[in-house]
Design a protein around this motif. Structure first.
Motif, short mmCIF file in Angstrom:
data_model
loop_
_atom_site.label_atom_id
_atom_site.label_comp_id
_atom_site.label_asym_id
_atom_site.label_seq_id
_atom_site.Cartn_x
_atom_site.Cartn_y
_atom_site.Cartn_z
N GLU A 1 -34.22 27.52 -23.78
CA GLU A 1 -32.85 27.02 -23.54
C GLU A 1 -32.24 26.49 -24.83
OE1 GLU A 1 -33.52 25.41 -19.00
OE2 GLU A 1 -33.72 24.01 -20.65
N TYR B 1 -32.89 15.86 -21.10
CA TYR B 1 -33.07 17.23 -21.59
C TYR B 1 -32.77 17.27 -23.08
CZ TYR B 1 -33.94 19.32 -17.06
OH TYR B 1 -34.53 19.68 -15.88
N THR C 1 -29.38 16.42 -25.12
CA THR C 1 -28.41 15.80 -24.20
C THR C 1 -28.68 14.30 -24.19
OG1 THR C 1 -29.83 15.95 -22.26
CG2 THR C 1 -28.39 17.83 -22.66
N GLN D 1 -27.81 12.27 -21.35
CA GLN D 1 -28.01 11.74 -20.00
C GLN D 1 -29.50 11.59 -19.63
OE1 GLN D 1 -26.94 14.51 -16.99
NE2 GLN D 1 -27.21 13.03 -15.33
N VAL E 1 -32.02 11.88 -17.13
CA VAL E 1 -32.12 12.59 -15.85
C VAL E 1 -33.21 11.95 -14.98
CG1 VAL E 1 -32.66 14.83 -14.84
CG2 VAL E 1 -31.29 14.71 -16.89
N LEU F 1 -30.67 13.91 -3.07
CA LEU F 1 -29.49 14.76 -3.14
C LEU F 1 -29.62 15.71 -4.32
CD1 LEU F 1 -26.77 12.05 -2.48
CD2 LEU F 1 -27.79 13.64 -0.85
N ASN F 2 -28.71 16.68 -4.36
CA ASN F 2 -28.69 17.61 -5.50
C ASN F 2 -28.48 16.84 -6.79
OD1 ASN F 2 -29.10 20.04 -4.30
ND2 ASN F 2 -26.92 20.37 -3.85
N GLY F 3 -29.22 17.21 -7.81
CA GLY F 3 -29.05 16.57 -9.12
C GLY F 3 -29.79 15.24 -9.23
N ALA F 4 -30.60 14.88 -8.22
CA ALA F 4 -31.30 13.59 -8.26
C ALA F 4 -32.46 13.60 -9.24
CB ALA F 4 -31.80 13.24 -6.86
N GLY F 5 -32.92 14.79 -9.64
CA GLY F 5 -34.00 14.86 -10.63
C GLY F 5 -35.31 15.41 -10.07
N LYS F 6 -35.28 15.97 -8.87
CA LYS F 6 -36.52 16.44 -8.22
C LYS F 6 -37.16 17.60 -9.00
CE LYS F 6 -34.28 17.50 -4.42
NZ LYS F 6 -32.88 17.18 -4.79
N THR F 7 -36.35 18.59 -9.32
CA THR F 7 -36.91 19.75 -10.05
C THR F 7 -37.37 19.32 -11.44
OG1 THR F 7 -35.49 21.23 -8.81
CG2 THR F 7 -36.38 22.09 -10.86
N THR F 8 -36.62 18.45 -12.05
CA THR F 8 -36.99 17.97 -13.39
C THR F 8 -38.36 17.29 -13.34
OG1 THR F 8 -34.66 17.64 -13.83
CG2 THR F 8 -36.20 16.59 -15.34
N LYS G 1 -40.86 19.94 -13.33
CA LYS G 1 -40.93 20.62 -14.63
C LYS G 1 -41.74 19.79 -15.62
CE LYS G 1 -36.51 23.11 -14.70
NZ LYS G 1 -35.16 22.95 -15.26
N TYR H 1 -41.54 20.62 -20.10
CA TYR H 1 -40.95 19.67 -21.04
C TYR H 1 -41.92 18.49 -21.17
CZ TYR H 1 -36.56 22.06 -19.96
OH TYR H 1 -35.58 23.00 -19.78
P1 ADP Z 1 -32.53 18.34 -8.30
O1 ADP Z 1 -33.71 19.21 -8.37
O2 ADP Z 1 -32.80 17.02 -7.68
O3 ADP Z 1 -31.33 19.01 -7.68
P2 ADP Z 1 -32.52 18.63 -11.17
O4 ADP Z 1 -33.79 18.04 -11.60
O5 ADP Z 1 -32.40 20.10 -11.10
O6 ADP Z 1 -32.08 17.97 -9.79
O7 ADP Z 1 -31.37 18.12 -12.15
C1 ADP Z 1 -31.22 16.76 -12.50
C2 ADP Z 1 -30.11 16.66 -13.53
O8 ADP Z 1 -30.53 17.32 -14.72
C3 ADP Z 1 -28.80 17.30 -13.12
O9 ADP Z 1 -27.76 16.44 -13.54
C4 ADP Z 1 -28.76 18.59 -13.90
O10 ADP Z 1 -27.44 18.90 -14.23
C5 ADP Z 1 -29.53 18.22 -15.15
N1 ADP Z 1 -30.22 19.40 -15.69
C6 ADP Z 1 -31.06 20.22 -15.02
N2 ADP Z 1 -31.54 21.18 -15.83
C7 ADP Z 1 -31.00 20.96 -17.05
C8 ADP Z 1 -31.13 21.59 -18.33
N3 ADP Z 1 -31.92 22.65 -18.49
N4 ADP Z 1 -30.42 21.07 -19.36
C9 ADP Z 1 -29.64 20.01 -19.21
N5 ADP Z 1 -29.49 19.35 -18.05
C10 ADP Z 1 -30.15 19.81 -16.97
#
Ligand code: ADP
Length: 589
Positions: free
Chosen positions: A111, A350, A353, A355, A357, A376-383, A386, A392
């Motif tokens: 990325e 990230y 950036t 912010q 997360v 909720l969406n964007g809460a940081g679950k996938t992060t 990862k 990361y």
């Molecule tokens: P969730 O899985 O809870 O929906 P994510 O972990 O996908 O949330 O995302 C958390 C925050 O990180 C969001 O604000 C998203 O925009 C930001 N984000 C996700 N992936 C990236 C990335 N590759 N680069 C920058 N910001 C990211």
């Protein structure tokens, strides 16, 4: 740069194809000998014609020129063809090495704009601009050949007319300077073109990929795509034009310098003949020798410049192959058996950036535990997932495996702990079986293990309906009988692939989002059988699935806002989970 580039490529190429270098060296020696046949024979012929005119002598000289010359040319051409064939092999070999490196690159670099630009520079530098190993080595051989020719003609000129050297040096200095200027122009242009090319190939080629077909048609994106393509074609053309314009004055100066050299050369040699110092035959030999000397010295200069230029381009490949790692990698072996995972005060932004997360996440996952992560969406679950998978590294805090920071572990072994199904998982345009086995030996497929797995994830019925069964190709990229699996079917295959890997930690990120309610129910019902005693992390918006898990972590704005079992959280006053559960329950009651 040239030294480093050649020190990288040539040893690898030598190990890969030794005969290429031997053939090349032989060809260079033959090419060095070739012009001397006529240079040495011509004065003999001319002096014979002006003198005794013996036919047998003349015939012998001509026969030597024709027969020996043709034999050398023919052999050199055959050897050249052999080398060309190896060029293709080298290109494929080095492309394969680069593709492997791209696939093994630290995930976060995929990325990173700088890393992506470096990939583009490496690709174009290696394949187009430098001509790869063959492109560079041919120049080295040309230089070697020219050196041999220079040595030969210097000997001849030294015998008959040493003053000619001054003229050669004059022409040489000018042409070296000009070709240096030309190279600088081209290098500058290459750097600028790398950026344009990446966007250019996206709008020109990648968007024609069938995956975009639906969206392009339904949103009438064709005009926008063509506009984009035109914009970058114009930009690209402007760079090429600037490069061509830059070369023009240099070409004019070079032509003028050659004219001056020729004039002075004829003048000097003419005087020598009139004075009787040399014969007409030697006059002609000196003219050809002087031409050969100038051409060979210019050729050496050009080859040096060309080698420097090509090595500069190819060095982008070397730079990419040694691109610095984005995450720390240790060497500690990962022990077998069960593992405890702990996030200790982990915060994360990230790369590039601001912010945060994830903020101060603390969480422990015991061996065999099933954790549901909601929010909720964007809460940081996938992060969160990862980071656990080491795509990361945390910005602050640490993640521990059995009490040891995960950075200390051998990267490969650590990655082998996880079987994830990400939201944006990708299946490959290979067969169904290959997509699940991922390179494992096919023999395992015949013992029924694989079919059982397909049954468990609800794919068996579909499989039975396919004429080629597990050998059916996915997508139509390489096989017109390939199937375009639905979103739900693809998800089932992705789950099968993850479970087949049989890693101790299973991660399912929205595993049922694309499934219909019946399939979803099946996956839930089979969940414990599928995952068994393994540790599992289960990210889902459907809170009914949380009841299958030991603990639930509710993510909100990057931190764990609530943690507990379904029973404790569902009754919590003003609790996020309780609120989300009540909201969803309405639809299911
Ligand atoms: P969730 O899985 O809870 O929906 P994510 O972990 O996908 O949330 O995302 C958390 C925050 O990180 C969001 O604000 C998203 O925009 C930001 N984000 C996700 N992936 C990236 C990335 N590759 N680069 C920058 N910001 C990211």
């Amino acid at each position: 740069m040239s030294r480093k580039t050649m020190a990288y490529f040539f040893p690898i190429a030598w190990r890969f194809q030794k005969s290429y270098f031997i053939v090349g060296a032989t060809k260079a020696v033959l090419e060095a000998i070739h012009p001397f046949i006529s240079i040495l024979m011509l004065p003999l012929i001319i002096d014979e014609l002006l003198g005794e005119r013996r036919l047998d002598q003349l015939f012998t000289y001509v026969a030597i020129i024709v027969i020996v010359g043709s034999l050398i040319s023919l052999t050199a051409s055959i050897l050249g063809c052999q080398m060309e064939k190896c060029d293709e092999k080298f290109q494929n070999y080095f492309t394969e090495r680069m593709s492997r490196r791209i696939m093994e690159l630290d995930f976060q670099l995929t990325e990173d704009k700088d890393a992506l630009d470096q990939i583009e520079l490496a690709r174009t530098g290696m394949q187009w601009y430098s001509g790869g190993v063959h492109g560079i080595f041919v120049q080295v051989l040309n230089m070697f050949s020219a050196f041999l020719r220079v040595a030969g003609v210097i000997t001849l000129i030294a015998i008959h007319a040493p003053v000619l050297f001054i003229l050669v040096i004059f022409t040489l200095c000018i042409s070296m300077y000009l070709s240096h200027k030309d190279n600088k122009i081209e290098l500058k242009s290459h750097k600028e073109l790398a950026k344009v090319n990446r966007v250019f190939s996206y709008s020109g080629y990648e968007l024609m990929d069938i995956r975009y077909a639906k969206d392009i048609r339904l949103y009438h994106a064709q005009d926008m795509m063509v506009e984009q393509w035109k914009k970058f074609t114009d930009e690209s053309f402007a760079h090429w034009k600037a490069q061509g314009d830059g070369h023009l004055p240099n070409a004019c100066i070079s032509a003028a310098a050659t004219a001056v050299r020729d004039f002075l050369m004829y003048l000097y040699l003419g005087i020598l003949v009139i004075k009787g110092s040399i014969t007409i035959g030697i006059f002609s030999q000196m003219i050809s020798s002087c031409r050969e000397l100038t051409n060979s010295v210019v050729s050496i200069g050009r080859c040096l410049q060309e080698i420097a230029k090509r090595c500069n381009y190819a060095y982008e490949y070397v730079k990419f192959m040694h691109y610095p790692a984005a995450i720390e990698k240790g060497s500690r072996p990962v022990a077998g058996g069960k593992h405890v995972i702990e996030f200790r005060d982990v915060s994360f932004s990230y790369p590039k950036t601001e912010q945060r997360v994830l903020q101060h996440v603390n969480l422990k996952l015991n061996a065999g535990e099933h954790l549901s992560v909601v929010g909720l969406n964007g809460a940081g679950k996938t992060t969160f997932v990862k980071l656990l998978c080491r795509l990361y590294d945390p910005t602050e805090g640490e993640i521990l495996l059995d009490g040891v920071n995960i950075k200390e572990y051998d990267y490969e072994q650590y990655m082998n702990l996880f079987s994830p199904v990400f939201q944006d998982f990708k299946l490959f345009a290979f067969s169904i079986q290959e997509n699940v086995l991922m390179g494992e030996k096919e023999t395992v497929a015949t013992d029924g293990t694989l079919y059982k797995l397909f049954e468990q994830v609800g794919f068996a019925e579909k499989l039975d309906s396919l004429e080629h069964g597990m050998d059916t190709m996915l997508f139509k990229s390489f096989d017109k009988e390939g199937i375009e699996a639905s979103g739900g079917e693809q998800q089932k295959l992705a789950i099968a692939r993850a479970l087949y890997k049989n890693a101790p930690v299973v991660i399912l990120d929205e595993p049922t989002a694309a499934l219909d309610p019946v399939a979803e129910y099946e996956i839930y019902r089979q969940f414990h059988t599928l995952v068994g005693g393994k540790t599992a992390i289960y990210i889902s918006h459907r809170l009914s699935s949380c009841q299958f898990c030991d603990h639930i972590a509710v993510f909100s704005d990057g931190h764990v806002a609530e943690y507990g079992t379904h029973d404790t959280l569902v009754d919590k006053e003003n609790g996020i989970y309780a609120e989300m559960f009540a909201a969803q329950a309405q639809y299911y009651q």
